[in-house]
Structures are given as structure tokens and as C-alpha cells.
Design a protein around this motif. Structure first.
Motif, PDB file in Angstrom:
ATOM      1  N   THR A   1       0.839  -1.201   0.000  1.00 18.98           N
ATOM      2  CA  THR A   1       0.000   0.000   0.000  1.00 18.98           C
ATOM      3  C   THR A   1       0.874   1.252   0.000  1.00 18.98           C
ATOM      4  O   THR A   1       0.517   2.252  -0.611  1.00 18.98           O
ATOM      5  N   LEU A   2       2.023   1.171   0.645  1.00 18.76           N
ATOM      6  CA  LEU A   2       2.962   2.307   0.583  1.00 18.76           C
ATOM      7  C   LEU A   2       3.475   2.500  -0.838  1.00 18.76           C
ATOM      8  O   LEU A   2       3.533   3.608  -1.346  1.00 18.76           O
ATOM      9  N   LEU A   3       3.824   1.358  -1.470  1.00 22.50           N
ATOM     10  CA  LEU A   3       4.356   1.447  -2.835  1.00 22.50           C
ATOM     11  C   LEU A   3       3.297   1.950  -3.804  1.00 22.50           C
ATOM     12  O   LEU A   3       3.615   2.563  -4.824  1.00 22.50           O
ATOM     13  N   LEU A   4       2.025   1.693  -3.495  1.00 22.82           N
ATOM     14  CA  LEU A   4       0.948   2.154  -4.376  1.00 22.82           C
ATOM     15  C   LEU A   4       0.598   3.619  -4.147  1.00 22.82           C
ATOM     16  O   LEU A   4      -0.088   4.235  -4.962  1.00 22.82           O
ATOM     17  N   SER A   5       1.078   4.179  -3.022  1.00 23.26           N
ATOM     18  CA  SER A   5       0.671   5.547  -2.689  1.00 23.26           C
ATOM     19  C   SER A   5       1.239   6.562  -3.673  1.00 23.26           C
ATOM     20  O   SER A   5       0.636   7.598  -3.913  1.00 23.26           O
TER      21      SER A   5
END
Lengths: 348, 602
Positions: free
Chosen positions: A260-264
């Protein structure tokens, strides 16, 4: 139940070597007599790349492997198989089936492509009994791979031909995986929640997407809030807006998983968001956290010739050396060091 | 039950498709919302998450980096929990099920998907077959034509010419006619011994090359049998060919049928090309035989392939092609040139062909057969065509040798009258081309429209007969450049459509320059170009200038004069030999094959 490690092979882009990495892992596992389970979230194993029309490796599957794929992929596969289960789940290529390979051959592996359905088939394959479970990624897709326990990132010139950019990017990805898993029990509902001693406040939305969402969180926040739990998606801009307005050192943040961090946002922006966490001395945890096990690199990239694509390469040694100096995670040129990669993934 | 659907045009320009689909969904009672195309991803995800939609439809054309963008879009929806509630669907021209899977969508619809397929998916039901794509149907080309003459002078001249010809041929036979009779007996015979005896008689009327092939299995150069492995591979190919939704070339049902040649030398390659052309909407094919086949007395048997132009018209080859093609695809077998004309018509009829091709004049002047022999064989061939209820088309390709249009059209009309008298259904095939005589004499100096149109007008003022310009249209206007060739074909097709003709034959864009078998991509070039021309024209008209009227009047007068000269001769072969329907000066030479082979009928 077997304790098979679940390995996810995640690409930073198309043509970074997911299928090649996977093929080596299959070969090593077969050599050691492990029973392999494999599924994929895309449509890998085709003869030609769907977009660039360059040849791609196809997966050769050894006998007794448990494969999850979609029904319409079967006529073009050369392996023989028994159907163990028709799952009732459907992809754009038909119903998802669980197979046991009886005669080795080439198989197109295209299983369910979202996180929850992938988790279901991983569970089913574990129940069949496998020693080594592989999930083939697709393109640059991330979200479903949170189901895996060990992550191998593949990166290379197809993502960016500038090696220093790739190294910098991988440094940020490594940083995203550096936070710990949270041990506290999390709410059963799937909404943003404020958690404190004997208190749970359900905010009714899953994701933190913009300044309005951040403001809503801030309005409800009290001195008693110890944790802010966000089970869905976070956007970099919403995170920035939130963090800037939080007091130092609290509350602690719990996100779903590193993906989810990488998708932010793209890595450079994410890097500055993570700097902001440090500045505010905020602690970040994940509800579930796969391990970043290894990184494989691929010097190949499809160079556009105007009307078609041609194969081109960057300097692989330079690529390896810049990666090694940027990050602590083991980095391999998979075509030369697959043995070592496998030893990091294997169940023993 | 009505579904709640969010439509997202991720592409600022190409949003017509999704708007069209949205309209259809709304008309079927579904609740739809359309987002504006310029929202940031986070805003789209927020909207998608809040709305609790059953389906989220996305449209996007593919370009560099778009695959990654769409994959990320699915990731965002997945991480935000939207995919637990909504099915995510992509639509766009290049989308295939494989690509949809690779990008992480639940379902994909591409260029050849129909609105009905989208509706069926949304409504969770089977696709209704009634509405899948256009249905192929077989048009009866002569239907609706009365063969009534409007020009009594021409009618009287033709009638006298044909009566004399039928009378002249009535006492004559040829090895070609005798072989056709023997072939018919062989096919009807169930007695091995009798059949073997008939075969011996057949071979006694055949040339050495055919005898050697049948008795010693030594074929003419470049010819060999198709192996069983190859036949099995063909069966497997046909079985595995994916069902498809065929395109239609015609924009409305009144536009001409589209025919293409098959004659690669290899029946398997012909079938492969035929199946692909069928998918693109081609209505029929003309099987073209090798030129050497026309020069030999006798035909070969079996599944045969030939490493050169022209596919061998054996019964097995014809049946294989007929049975491999769609039942609604029209098939024409060229019979008219050479020494096997009646037998070829017989085999075409036995193989289930729909039409055949007979032209007594062109077969002599442009294809090397002795005029007397072809007159005798041709009359019998037309009788056989009538018996098998196969209309026959009459190609005016003499014009390509340099013969003026009026002489060629006069020749076509003689064939038509002959057909009418013998109970067959003839089809006129005037050339739609920039013929050598026209290049030299300048009838197309102003444009390509007037003179081509005038040929049709002149024929229509003479008789109500089906007209099928060929062969192929746009001859001598095409160049080695594929785009130019496709364009030129499409303009001629547009003119043909505007003139309301029954059918046209079109070439591939590499037909004249392929230096070998023509390529399938070049075939599709011209099919697509014509499809677009038909769409562009619809029921609109191309207006010829006033020159077309003058050309029409001239042509009728010239045709009448030619027919008077023909009628002044004792019989048609004499007229052909005298150069009345095309002289050596024009570039037409009466053929020599089969000269002196006729005998009086026993």
C-alpha cells in the motif's frame, strides 16, 4: 497443512525477468524433489509478449506440480494434467481450476488476479499439499502480492535504462519493507479506525485518499488515540496532509502491508513521505508483512524502433554493482546466480 | 435486475465507445454514471469506493506505458477494497481476454465484441446467439433479373448469331465433350470393372501428360499429391479455428457482393486464405486453374498441389475447398478456357459449386483455345451449367489485351444470348478498368467514372441481366504501393455500388506484384478498403458527368455495328478468326489449342 513458503515474484515493470526468475526457482525446486505449487495473477507464459510482440519465455512445469490457472489457458498448454478442483471463481479467461500435472510441459499460468481470490487459492493449494508455493506476478502489479510471505522483486532496464534511478528506486522499496509487522489485535471490520486503550472508533471509510479524508481523521483524533489503522489504500498527498498536521510522535500508524505504501505514489515521492515520518518521529507498522527476500536484475529492455520493438541491453555488471551499494537486500543476476536465490527461498 | 455501473473514460480522446455502451446499458434499464475523463486516479478510486457499483467499466486505448498504468489502476482498486464489491471491466480496440487477464481486469471487450456480449456479461446471462454479429447468407445473383431485351435490333442480331452457332455445333463433338460424358458415367458407376473400362476410354481421349500421371504416377512439373499428413493438418486447423463473429463488407443489403480469386496452386493455402477472407466478409471466391491445365486434353484426379499459379481443378480439390468453406460462401469454378470446359463444369456441379465461368470469345482470344473447339465445347458447357442450375459468369477480360470495350461487350452479349437460349443464367462481367485501348484513345482522360459507368448504362439499355464488374476491378490503375492499390480498388467499388451492380471481384493489393502467391495481409487491405468505401457511400450516389451519356450512346451504336459484322459471318468461330470481336491489331489472337480436334457426332 504444510508449511510451504509462499514466494511472490513481483515486477517493477513488464520485461524485468519475472518469468525467468520463476523458471529458475522451478528448476531448482524440481532438482531437490520438492512438490511445487504455482499460480499467477496475469497471463504469463505466452509465446509473444501481448504488447511488444517480442518472444517471452514460457513456463515448463514438472510433473506432480499443483497449478492454478484459468480454463481457456488449457488448450494452448502442452502438459497433461488432472483437474483437482473447479473453484467456481472466474477470470477473463474462464473458470479457475486447480490442476495436478501428470506429464510435464509448457503451461500458461493465469489464476485469480485480485488479493482476496488469490489468498483463497493459495489456501486451497496449501491444503492439497505443496512444499514450495510460487506466485507469478503480472506487469508492475503489486496489490495481490501481499498474499505472499517472501517477495522477490525483479527490476531492470525495461523499467528504466538509467541504472542510478533503478538503484534509488529499489532503495525506497527496501525502505518501505523495513517497517515491522504489528502485533496488536486489529479490529474485525475493514475501515479506518482510531485505536486506544479500551477504545475503537470506526471512521466508516476504508482508504485515505485526499485532504478531506485526512481532515476527518484529524477531527476525530484525541489524546487517547494510540494507533491510526488504515486497512485500504493511502495516497501520498493524503498522507502528507495528515502527517504535517499530526503532533510529533503519535499516533502510530498501521497500514495494511508494504504494497500500500508502494501504491501511494512513485518511489521518489514515497521517499519524501517516508522522510516526513522520520521527521515527525512517527512509527509505522503493517497489519501483515511479507519479507523482501531478494532482488533480481535484468539488463534487457525492448527498444522502440518506431514501428516495432528490438531487444537491447544495459551493462549488467554496472547494474549489479550500483544495486549492491544502494541496498542491503541480496541482489542477483538471476541467469548467473539462481542457486543462491533459491537457497534464500527454499523451505529448509 | 438493474445493475449499478460506473463508466470511466481513462482516455480523454477515445471515449466514444464507452459513451455508446453507456447509452445501451441505460436503455436496458441499468443505472449508469459517466465520469469526466480528466480526474486524478485517487479521485476515481474514491468515487468507485463510495458508489458500491456492481461494475466499473474502463475504456482506454493502449500506448507506451499504458499497460503499467492500467495495472496500477487495478492495484489501487484492489488495495482500496473496491474489487470485493465491483467487477472491473476494460474495453478498447486492442483488448483481448489474455490482455485483460494480464492487466488484472475481471473481463475485457475488444474490437470484435458486440454490445450484446457486454450486456450479457453485465446481466449475468448467456449471449443470445440471435444477435451475435451479422449472419452470412447466400444471395442468388440472377434472381430479380428477367433477361428481357430492351433493344430489339441487338436482340434480333444476337438471336440470329446464336441460332446459327447452336445449329453449327449440333452436329459436332470433341474429345472434351466425350470425356465429360465418360466422367459422368464413371461418377455414376458402382461397378468396378465397368468403371475401369470407362477410365481406359477416358485416357484414350487424353494427352500423354495426363495418361502418364494416372498410369505411372508421374505428374507434370511442379505437381504432387497432397499428403495425408497435410490433409489431417488441414482438418485440425479447421477444427481448431476459433469461432468468430464475421464482419460484413456491405453497409446495406443492396450493395454488391464481393468476390476474390483463389488459385495459389495449393488447395490448402486457398482454403486458409478463404477462411480468413470469409471472416472479413468476402461473399464468394473464383477458383482459378493453372494455364497448362487448359492446354492438355484430360484432367487429373485426386488431392493435388501445384507449385505455381492456379489450383488444379480435380474433383477432390474442388470438393475439399467447397466443404471447407462456409456453406453460405459462393464458389465459382473457371471452366471456359482450354480443352476441358464441359468436364470442368460437370465437376464444379458435382462438387457443389454455385457458379461457373464460361466465355466462348475470351476463351479463344485471350486464353489460347481454338475458336471452333471452344464454340463446340462451350455450348455443351453452358447446357451442363443449366443442368446443374449453376449461373455462369462471362468475363470481359479481352479488353485487357487491348480489345476496345465495344467489341468485348458485344462478345459478352453473344454469350448471354447463348445462355438464355440454352436455359442457363448468364452474368455479364464488363471490366471496370483502365484498359489499354482506353489509355491509348483517351476515354478516361477526364476521370475514371464516366466510361466505366457508360459500359453499365449501355448494357442495361440493351438487356436486364445481372452485372458483375471484374475481373478484378481497378485493373491497370493499381501500383506496387499497397495503400494506393487499396484506395483505387475502393474507389472502383464505390462506383460499382453507386451503379447498383450485383457483385464485384476485387484483387489483393499485391495481386499484380506479388511475384508468387499473394499475401493474406494484402487480401485484407483491399477488403477493408472496400468495406470503408461501402460505409462511406451508403446509399449516396457518384454522379457521372454528361460525357457518360455520350459514351453510352456511342457504345450501343458500336456494339450494334460489331454484332452486324459478326452476324454477316457464317458462324461465331469465323467471326472470331476474322478479328471482328478483337483483332491482331488490337492485341487479340485466336487460339490454336485443340484446332482440328472436332468430329461429327455419331
Amino acid at each position: 497443512m504444510s508449511e510451504a513458503p509462499v514466494i511472490g515474484v513481483v515486477g517493477t515493470a513488464k520485461n524485468t525477468g519475472k518469468t525467468t526468475t520463476l523458471s529458475y526457482l522451478i528448476q531448482h525446486a524440481e532438482r531437490r524433489g520438492l512438490r511445487i505449487g504455482i499460480t499467477g495473477i496475469g497471463y504469463d507464459g505466452e509465446e509473444l509478449d501481448n504488447i511488444t510482440f517480442l518472444p517471452k519465455p514460457r513456463l515448463h512445469i514438472p510433473p506432480d506440480t499443483i497449478v492454478t490457472t484459468s480454463e481457456h489457458c488449457l488448450p494452448i498448454s502442452t502438459a497433461r494434467y488432472d483437474v483437482l478442483e473447479r473453484t467456481g471463481m472466474v477470470t477473463s479467461l474462464g473458470e479457475v481450476l486447480i490442476l495436478r500435472i501428470t506429464k510435464p510441459g509448457l503451461v500458461v499460468v493465469a489464476g485469480p488476479n485480485r488479493k482476496s481470490t488469490l489468498a483463497t487459492v493459495v489456501g486451497k493449494m496449501k491444503n492439497v499439499g505443496v512444499d514450495f508455493l510460487l506466485i507469478d506476478g503480472s506487469l508492475n502489479r503489486l496489490a495481490p502480492m501481499a498474499v505472499a510471505e517472501k517477495i522477490i522483486f525483479t527490476t531492470g532496464a525495461a523499467r528504466n535504462i538509467d541504472i542510478s534511478v533503478l538503484a534509488e528506486e529499489m532503495k525506497t522499496i527496501e525502505r518501505a519493507f523495513s517497517f515491522r509487522a504489528h502485533v496488536r489485535e486489529l479490529p474485525a471490520f475493514r475501515s479506518i479506525a482510531l485505536l486506544g486503550k479500551k477504545m475503537t472508533l470506526n471512521l466508516g471509510i476504508i482508504s485515505l485518499l485526499d485532504g478531506d479524508d485526512a481532515s476527518m481523521v484529524l477531527e476525530k483524533l484525541t489524546d487517547k488515540t494510540e494507533y491510526l489503522y488504515i486497512p485500504g489504500l493511502v495516497s501520498a498527498s493524503a498522507l502528507q496532509s495528515l502527517i504535517q498536521r499530526l503532533p510529533n510522535n503519535r499516533p502510530q500508524l498501521i497500514l495494511s502491508d508494504p504494497f500500500t505504501l508502494l501504491l501511494s505514489s512513485e518511489p521518489p515521492v514515497l521517499s519524501s513521505v517516508l522522510d516526513l515520518f522520520d521527521k515527525k518521529q512517527l512509527h509505522l507498522f503493517f497489519a501483515s508483512k511479507p519479507e523482501l527476500t531478494a532482488i533480481t536484475i535484468n539488463p534487457f529492455y525492448p527498444r522502440s524502433t518506431g514501428t516495432a520493438f528490438a531487444a537491447a541491453f544495459v551493462d549488467k555488471n554496472e547494474m549489479l554493482s550500483q544495486m549492491h551499494s544502494a541496498i542491503h537486500t541480496p541482489v542477483f543476476n538471476v541467469k548467473e546466480e539462481s542457486e543462491m536465490l533459491f537457497s534464500l527461498c527454499s523451505p529448509q | 435486475m438493474a445493475k449499478k455501473i460506473l463508466c470511466i473514460p481513462l482516455d480523454p480522446v477515445h471515449d466514444v465507445g464507452i459513451k455508446l455502451i453507456r447509452n445501451q446499458l441505460a436503455q436496458h434499464g441499468h443505472e449508469t454514471e459517466l465520469l469526466s475523463p480528466d480526474l486524478p486516479m485517487e479521485a476515481i478510486v474514491k468515487k468507485a469506493a463510495q458508489g458500491k457499483y456492481d461494475f466499473i467499466l474502463v475504456s482506454r486505448t493502449l500506448g507506451y506505458g499504458v499497460a503499467e498504468l492500467l495495472a496500477r489502476f487495478n492495484d489501487l482498486l484492489d488495495a482500496a477494497g473496491v474489487r470485493e464489491v465491483s467487477k472491473i471491466v476494460i474495453g478498447g480496440k486492442p483488448i483481448t481476454p489474455e490482455l485483460a487477464a494480464e492487466l488484472g481486469f475481471d473481463k475485457g471487450f475488444g474490437e470484435h465484441s458486440t454490445i450484446e456480449e457486454v450486456l450479457a456479461y453485465i446481466e449475468g446471462r448467456e449471449v443470445s446467439n440471435a444477435s451475435i454479429g451479422p449472419k452470412r447468407s447466400k444471395r442468388d445473383i440472377p434472381a430479380g433479373h428477367s433477361y428481357k431485351f430492351y433493344n430489339p435490333v441487338v436482340e434480333r442480331l444476337l438471336s440470329e448469331i446464336c441460332d446459327k452457332l447452336i445449329a453449327w455445333t449440333s452436329t459436332k463433338t470433341s474429345p472434351g465433350i466425350e470425356r465429360a460424358k465418360l466422367r459422368e458415367e464413371i461418377l455414376a458407376s458402382t461397378d468396378e470393372k465397368k468403371r475401369a473400362a470407362l477410365e481406359v476410354r477416358y485416357l484414350s481421349l487424353s494427352d500423354d501428360a495426363i495418361r502418364t500421371s494416372k498410369t505411372k504416377n508421374v505428374f507434370p512439373k511442379g505437381v504432387r499429391r497432397v499428403s495425408n499428413t497435410e490433409l489431417d493438418a488441414l482438418k485440425d486447423f479447421l477444427r481448431r479455428s476459433r469461432p468468430h463473429i464475421p464482419s460484413t463488407i456491405q453497409h446495406n443489403p443492396d450493395q454488391p457482393l464481393i468476390f476474390k480469386f483463389l488459385g495459389s496452386g495449393c488447395p490448402l493455402m486457398d482454403i486458409t486464405h478463404g477462411k480468413i477472407c470469409e471472416r472479413w466478409g468476402v461473399n464468394g471466391f473464383l477458383i482459378i486453374n493453372p494455364s497448362w491445365e487448359a492446354r492438355y486434353e484430360g484432367l487429373l484426379d485426386g488431392y493435388l498441389t501445384h507449385e505455381n499459379d492456379g489450383t488444379i481443378t480435380s474433383l477432390d480439390n474442388l470438393r475439399l475447398i467447397r466443404q471447407s468453406l462456409d456453406a453460405n460462401t459462393l464458389l465459382t469454378v473457371r471452366a471456359h478456357r482450354g480443352l476441358n470446359t464441359p468436364e470442368t463444369v460437370l465437376l464444379a456441379g458435382e462438387a457443389g459449386a454455385d457458379l461457373t465461368k464460361i466465355d466462348l470469345v475470351y476463351g479463344s482470344l485471350g486464353a489460347g483455345t481454338d475458336p471452333q473447339r471452344l464454340a463446340v465445347d462451350g455450348v455443351e458447357a453452358i447446357r451442363l451449367a443449366a443442368r446443374y442450375n449453376m449461373p455462369f459468369d462471362i468475363p470481359g477480360n479481352d479488353e485487357l489485351s487491348g480489345v476496345p470495350a465495344w467489341k468485348t461487350l458485344a462478345g459478352l452479349l453473344v454469350n448471354v444470348m447463348l445462355g438464355v437460349k440454352l436455359g442457363a443464367k448468364p452474368i455479364l462481367k464488363p471490366l471496370f478498368c483502365y484498359g489499354p485501348h482506353i489509355v491509348i484513345n483517351g476515354q478516361m482522360k477526364q476521370n475514371f467514372v464516366d466510361y466505366n459507368a457508360a459500359k453499365i448504362f449501355a448494357l442495361r439499355e440493351i438487356i436486364d441481366c445481372p452485372i458483375w464488374p471484374g475481373e478484378p476491378i481497378a485493373f491497370m490503375t493499381q501500383t506496387e504501393e499497397r495503400v494506393q492499390s487499396a484506395n483505387s480498388t475502393s474507389y472502383h467499388a464505390a462506383l460499382a455500388a453507386t451503379l447498383g451492380v450485383d457483385a464485384i471481384t476485387i484483387a489483393s493489393t499485391d495481386e499484380a506484384y506479388s511475384r508468387g502467391p499473394i499475401s493474406i495481409t494484402s487480401r485484407i487491405d483491399s477488403i477493408r478498403a472496400v468495406t470503408d468505401a461501402f460505409r462511406f457511400m451508403g446509399n449516396a450516389q457518384i454522379a457521372p458527368t454528361r460525357h457518360a451519356e455520350a459514351f453510352t450512346e456511342d457504345l450501343i451504336e458500336q456494339i450494334t455495328d460489331v454484332l452486324k459484322e459478326v452476324n454477316a459471318k457464317e458462324n461465331l468461330p469465323q467471326a472470331i478468326n476474322a478479328g471482328i470481336l478483337g483483332s491482331e491489331e488490337d492485341g487479340a489472337y485466336p487460339g490454336k489449342f485443340g484446332a482440328g480436334s472436332m468430329s461429327n457426332e455419331q
